[in-house]
Design an enzyme around this catalytic site. Structure first.
Site, mmCIF file in Angstrom:
data_model
loop_
_atom_site.group_PDB
_atom_site.id
_atom_site.type_symbol
_atom_site.label_atom_id
_atom_site.label_comp_id
_atom_site.label_asym_id
_atom_site.label_seq_id
_atom_site.Cartn_x
_atom_site.Cartn_y
_atom_site.Cartn_z
ATOM 1 N N GLY A 97 36.719 32.604 56.232
ATOM 2 C CA GLY A 97 38.410 32.471 56.266
ATOM 3 C C GLY A 97 39.715 32.014 57.340
ATOM 4 C CB SER A 117 39.387 45.387 69.655
ATOM 5 O OG SER A 117 39.345 43.625 70.284
ATOM 6 N NE ARG A 137 36.601 39.355 59.992
ATOM 7 C CZ ARG A 137 37.716 39.775 61.000
ATOM 8 N NH1 ARG A 137 39.175 39.353 60.054
ATOM 9 N NH2 ARG A 137 37.861 38.709 62.037
ATOM 10 C CG ASN A 171 44.976 54.772 69.741
ATOM 11 O OD1 ASN A 171 44.240 55.429 70.562
ATOM 12 N ND2 ASN A 171 44.496 54.151 68.909
#
Ligand code: OXD
Ligand code: MN
Length: 587
Positions: A206, A258, A372, A499
């Protein structure tokens, strides 16, 4: 040569001449112009299933889902084979691989010669950005890979509509992609920004082969953006609505793999039940300045090409719901009844085939670590209502982050714009599986753009600073790090799902509400005004999360200084001044 007749759906002579010149070099059996219709997508998929390029997954549980197993030598971006080809070496800068234009073309033309014999050459027109946006751009990718065509269909506004928008204009990015024979020694991903051209050979991965993505929307676009006064960034965009109904938009640059997608898709739970988070982009943002002097962001793409391993109901429940249908999985494992599987999901009771298709012996990973999935954003349940807005969304804050075991606190706010840009330029992160090479090595990755900047990064820093300084309402800048560890090596912050606490503090800073404590390197939250209602976290962990260790930071500055010196006197003096001002506070 004679080329069999095919349905042609454009009258753009310039485009035709280019397409036929590529065909006369690569000699495909057939040329096919993609119209982007559902029927076309379906027939491509069926063809790939019948010739083994795709494996049908369990259609009862995963309707419209397929698995692609790539060549094991072709599973990640190959940065060592990625080149910026400009007339002057200095225009590519010290952080890019460079090749002279003529030399690159000679090598590539030799590789491309006859490379599509016996194959179909697909011509894939696509638009990056909302169709009616003044900021959108057009590309045409030529490829001999139906797998890439299907990916482009999910990730861009592809087909007839792009040709209509193009009309007879010559203003489009040309992409030539051939799998050739996937020979890793002859793998090249070359960019010619001065002529808006990309040539990618011998890879079907990709990031190397979906040319709309990293090659066009980042490398070529960043080059164009500098000439035209905007920015093409490796950033997510989220829209957040607080309980009072105020909507804010945040952009964030994080190196590949990440947790960027997870942050873009945060699901507010528990204490945040009355908040809403909508995703506008999980990977790329194009940033423009509007008439009022705000920074506006659009997502050039329409889908997600994200890392599977580690995605689960804990880290990203919204994505888990999204990929239950119409998804192409690449290099994940598969259970014996045809369900996709990867590490991080519940251990399956059934027999598992690993990513290569062999019975999993549990000695190695079942799914490839950079496996993926590709899925359209339009089936994501919390897509931002402004996703297709031609003007984009105004950005209140920009985050920079990466994996750092040490030194970098959970969140650190910049003193001012120049410091904010310096924070981005100083970004360092541990390497991940998204690119081939060693994992876990600390490297400089300014603005998470190291592998994606199409020109000299010193000029990029200057340009980034110029754009930000021109704004009447600039965003605030923050450095974030979810990966800091304690003395026993375990993570101090509970995880991605929490978060929201950090984002809430950031928005309160934007509103001028939350208090912060000044440190030599920026502002950290005043623990008394950092709302952690509902989160169980030991006080000593919190203190450690925000601790600024002067020695570690001095070392950080010393190491980054060497990196900045690579750019010689092209590096902006304003950033040097800020750098030394802060460094002197640490000494
Ligand atoms: C990606 C990457 O695929 O950054 O987004 O590698
Ligand atoms: Mn990325």
């Amino acid at each position: 040569m004679t080329i069999p007749e095919e349905e042609v759906i454009s009258t753009n002579r310039y485009l035709f001449e280019w397409v036929y010149s590529v065909a006369s070099l690569t000699r495909p059996n057939r040329i096919y112009w993609c119209d982007g219709s559902d029927e076309e997508y379906e027939s491509l998929i069926n063809e790939m299933v019948s010739n083994g390029i795709l494996i049908k997954l369990n259609q009862d549980k995963f309707p419209g889902c397929y698995l692609h197993r790539s060549n094991p030598n072709d599973v990640a971006r190959t940065e060592e084979a990625t080149f910026i080809c400009t007339r002057n070496k200095d225009d590519a800068g010290p952080t890019n691989n460079w090749m002279p234009v003529d030399k690159a073309k000679e090598i590539l033309n030799n590789i491309l010669k006859d490379s599509m014999r016996g194959r179909t050459m697909y011509v894939v027109p696509y638009v990056l950005g909302p169709l009616k946006s003044p900021y959108s751009r057009i590309g045409i990718q030529i490829t001999d890979s139906p797998y890439i065509v299907a990916n482009l269909r999910l990730l861009t506004r592809m087909g007839r509509k792009a040709l209509q928008k193009l009309g007879n204009s010559r203003d489009f990015v040309k992409g030539i992609h051939s799998m050739c024979n996937l020979d890793p020694r002859n793998r090249f991903i070359c960019h010619f920004p001065e002529e808006k051209l990309i040539i990618s050979v011998n890879s079907n991965y990709g990031g190397n082969a979906i040319l709309s993505k990293k090659c066009h929307a980042l490398r070529i676009a960043s080059y164009e953006a500098r000439n035209e006064g905007w920015l093409a960034e490796h950033m997510l965009i989220v829209s957040i609505v607080d309980p009072e109904g105020r909507m804010y938009h945040i952009a964030g640059a994080f190196p590949s793999a990440s947790g960027k997608t997870n942050l873009a898709m945060l699901k507010p739970r528990g204490y945040f039940e009355n908040w809403k988070v909508f995703t506008l982009s999980d990977d790329i943002a194009w940033l423009h300045t509007d008439k009022e002097g705000r920074l506006r962001a659009i997502n050039p793409e329409t889908g997600f090409f994200a890392v599977a391993v580690g995605t689960n109901y804990n880290t990203n429940p919204n994505m888990m719901e999204t990929i239950k249908k119409n998804t192409i999985f690449t290099n994940v494992a598969m259970t014996e009844d045809g369900e996709p599987w990867w590490e991080g999901l519940e251990e399956p009771k059934k027999l598992v085939y690993d990513w290569r298709g062999e019975v999993w012996n549990k000695k190695g990973p079942a799914a490839y670590p950079n496996s993926r999935f590709t899925v359209s954003a339009y089936q994501y349940p919390y897509l931002s209502p402004l996703f297709d807005d031609p003007e984009g969304v105004p950005i209140s804050a920009i985050l920079f982050g990466g994996r750092r075991r040490k030194t970098v606190p959970l969140v650190l706010e910049a003193f001012d714009i120049v410091h904010g840009v310096l924070m981005g330029a100083m970004l360092r992160a541990e390497t991940t599986v998204a690119a081939s090479g060693k994992v876990g090595i600390l490297r400089n990755d300014p603005m998470a753009m190291l592998p994606f900047c199409g020109y000299n990064m010193a000029d990029y820093f200057t340009h980034f600073l110029d754009v930000m300084k021109r704004l009447r309402y600039p965003p605030r800048f923050f450095l974030v790090n979810w990966f800091r560890t304690g003395s026993d090596g375990s993570y101090l912050w509970p995880g991605f799902k929490d978060n929201m606490y950090v984002l809430k503090w950031i928005l309160e800073r934007v509103e001028g509400k939350a208090r912060a404590i000044e440190t030599p390197v920026g502002y950290v939250p005043d623990l008394e005004s950092f709302d952690l209602t509902g989160l169980e976290i030991p006080r000593k962990n919190l203190e450690e999360l925000f601790r600024i260790d002067k020695q570690e930071w001095l070392q950080e500055f010393n190491e980054v200084e060497k990196f900045f010196e690579l750019f010689g006197n092209r590096f902006p003096s304003e950033l040097w001044e800020k750098f030394y001002e802060i460094k002197s506070r640490l000494a």
